[in-house]
Design a protein around this motif. Sequence first.
Motif, PDB file in Angstrom:
ATOM      1  N   SER B   3       0.850  -1.189   0.000  1.00 45.05           N
ATOM      2  CA  SER B   3       0.000   0.000   0.000  1.00 45.05           C
ATOM      3  C   SER B   3       0.884   1.237   0.000  1.00 45.05           C
ATOM      4  O   SER B   3       2.096   1.170   0.213  1.00 45.05           O
ATOM      5  N   GLU B   6       2.879   1.643   3.105  1.00 45.72           N
ATOM      6  CA  GLU B   6       4.030   0.742   3.209  1.00 45.72           C
ATOM      7  C   GLU B   6       5.169   1.225   2.319  1.00 45.72           C
ATOM      8  O   GLU B   6       6.339   1.206   2.709  1.00 45.72           O
ATOM      9  N   LYS B  12       4.007  -3.039   7.234  1.00 42.56           N
ATOM     10  CA  LYS B  12       2.672  -3.658   7.102  1.00 42.56           C
ATOM     11  C   LYS B  12       2.293  -4.243   8.451  1.00 42.56           C
ATOM     12  O   LYS B  12       3.050  -4.993   9.046  1.00 42.56           O
ATOM     13  N   TYR B 168      -8.503  -0.806  -0.399  1.00 39.39           N
ATOM     14  CA  TYR B 168      -7.396  -1.252   0.452  1.00 39.39           C
ATOM     15  C   TYR B 168      -6.572  -0.060   0.937  1.00 39.39           C
ATOM     16  O   TYR B 168      -6.200   0.020   2.116  1.00 39.39           O
ATOM     17  N   GLU B 169      -6.298   0.884   0.039  1.00 37.08           N
ATOM     18  CA  GLU B 169      -5.539   2.086   0.439  1.00 37.08           C
ATOM     19  C   GLU B 169      -6.283   2.835   1.545  1.00 37.08           C
ATOM     20  O   GLU B 169      -5.683   3.272   2.526  1.00 37.08           O
ATOM     21  N   ARG B 172      -6.058   1.090   4.892  1.00 34.13           N
ATOM     22  CA  ARG B 172      -4.765   1.329   5.554  1.00 34.13           C
ATOM     23  C   ARG B 172      -4.687   2.744   6.128  1.00 34.13           C
ATOM     24  O   ARG B 172      -4.125   2.953   7.211  1.00 34.13           O
ATOM     25  N   GLU B 173      -5.242   3.718   5.413  1.00 31.28           N
ATOM     26  CA  GLU B 173      -5.233   5.099   5.925  1.00 31.28           C
ATOM     27  C   GLU B 173      -6.071   5.210   7.198  1.00 31.28           C
ATOM     28  O   GLU B 173      -5.700   5.911   8.143  1.00 31.28           O
ATOM     29  N   GLU B 175      -6.712   2.747   9.298  1.00 33.85           N
ATOM     30  CA  GLU B 175      -5.980   2.064  10.378  1.00 33.85           C
ATOM     31  C   GLU B 175      -4.882   2.965  10.933  1.00 33.85           C
ATOM     32  O   GLU B 175      -4.688   3.054  12.147  1.00 33.85           O
ATOM     33  N   ALA B 176      -4.171   3.647  10.030  1.00 32.11           N
ATOM     34  CA  ALA B 176      -3.076   4.510  10.482  1.00 32.11           C
ATOM     35  C   ALA B 176      -3.618   5.656  11.330  1.00 32.11           C
ATOM     36  O   ALA B 176      -3.056   6.002  12.371  1.00 32.11           O
ATOM     37  N   ARG B 181      -6.432  -1.931  14.284  1.00 28.98           N
ATOM     38  CA  ARG B 181      -6.389  -2.843  13.137  1.00 28.98           C
ATOM     39  C   ARG B 181      -7.785  -3.294  12.772  1.00 28.98           C
ATOM     40  O   ARG B 181      -8.556  -3.660  13.666  1.00 28.98           O
ATOM     41  N   SER B 214      -5.854  -7.629   1.868  1.00 29.16           N
ATOM     42  CA  SER B 214      -5.734  -7.209   3.262  1.00 29.16           C
ATOM     43  C   SER B 214      -5.533  -8.381   4.210  1.00 29.16           C
ATOM     44  O   SER B 214      -5.160  -8.175   5.356  1.00 29.16           O
TER      45      SER B 214
END
Lengths: 354, 245
Positions: B3, B6, B12, B168-169, B172-173, B175-176, B181, B214
Amino acid sequence: MSEKLLMKGNEAVAEAAIRAGCRHFFGYPITPQTELSAYMAKRMPKIGGTFLQAESEVAAINMVLGAGAAGARVMTSSSSPGISLKSEGLSYIVGSEVPCVVMNVQRGGPGLGGIQPAQSDYFQATRGPGHGDMHLIVLAPASVQEMVDLCYDAFDLADLYRNPVMILADGMLGQMMEPVEFENQPHRELPEKSWATNGHQNRRPHNVINSLYLKAPELEAHVRDIFKKYETIREKESRCEAYLADDAEILLVAYGAAARLCKNAVKMARERGVRAGLLRPITLWPFPERQLFSHTEHTKAFLTVEMSMGQMVEDVKLASQFRVPTYFYGRTGGVIPTPEEILEQILKIAGGAR
Amino acid sequence: MASFLERAGFPKPAPKEGRTTERLAVVAGHYGSGKTNFAVNLALHLAAGDGWAERFGLVREPLSVTLVDLDIVNPYFRAADAGELVRAAGVRLVAPRYAGSNLDIPALPPEVGQVFSADCRAVFDVGGDDAGAIALGRYAADFERAGYQFLFCVNFRRIETRTPREAYELLREIEAASRLRATAIVNNTNLGEETTAALVRESLPPMEELAALSGLPVAGVTALPGVAAELPGALPVERHIGVPF
């Protein structure tokens, strides 16, 4: 992209503007319009356009004047209090005969008011909003798809008549999501922008964009020229949607989100045997006067429904030339009338009319 | 393929480990993924104890249910709009004090802290995108201590999650931004009133691809009752959030 997507009104207008060739957006965030600016902020850098968050609405509208004067397709958007700030600049843009598109996602007022949807900027949009003899062309969408379709048209109308076009939406339309597609972008024949200040290349005299005329007869002639355009716009561009209007005894008149609520109320009234109908102005300026007047032949009463204390109702009375009684029902301050409330008004009028 | 985060040097994350059933459920995703409506449905079914919510890995003990409206980015169409409905079903609603009012400030209510220590179940409706998920980060340590399920709602008919890659991107954003998670995917693909069973079926391949990208399981495919009836295995969701016409 032929597939349908689910989009917010604010996002859909931004995407439509980009597809219409708008590459410059100057704005200042305000609820409930912010998604439009946010979308532009994300997209413009990726397609070689300009997104600029100005230091204020006043600055943003003057940047619009500059980009429009250079011949570019340009847009700004705001919500009610921000439009008030832009109104001086809009008057300059009208005086300078520069095309641009302005979106107003209305919220409740006056003052800072609230952040819930309202339609209380009708007077501001159709009577000004700036100083001087001026009009904006005002378009009133009632669905997310129509936000897209009218946005395409707004850029064409602005270029054709060299006048700002306002898309007058409200917080409900801006925030709600509906399926939308971006095909079917119309193409009007548009004149070349020979007036633009985009560099004369030693091939023509300097173009000057200006709204200052110190000699009274010159200014009068200039204003008369602008009003000749307005006559053409009144003749050619007024638009409305008629829904079950032809045999309607009680004709509702409403625009935007209020028209969606009225459509439900009309259906409910018909189920109860009351012949109700709806006339939905799509252009608020020019107001569809002829279309509305034609219904005075068969209609017993008009009922104007607005999310305001009653503004468009004055245009309804004027356009009908007072041949039919005109009633008004409105909620304001961000309160949205329910179809049931509107039905109650219809039934009350129907009861009285019999 | 890694991603964006990453590629930018963030490791990851390892799959979240923990118990298979938890007290707390976080519902997050893109604006318009249908997460608020899903969160309201989830809270109502948990309170009803009708087995609908079983597949989401939440404890079955008849603990009270709280719906937490943690959306501080969107003033319209929020969980607090369904306040009357959820309260009538015995669900406690915790919402920003000024939710839906004219005082537009992103303040979180102090009552949120109670659900981490109290013996209750809670559904968190989080604001859209990473911008909305930031509010969640304030409770990251509390969530880690208490344990949680993190349901990522996705609508493949939304403008910024049309492909598994884009979804997916965004995952991840989120989650960050939240420092939590995700534990499962909820496929909520819809076009509002124009949703059909065929349209939902079209979203199954990208959903599987998102699951592969994912490493997350798909906890469910949801649809309005009329559409869900035509889709074996789909979970019907009632429409509780929307326009008044």
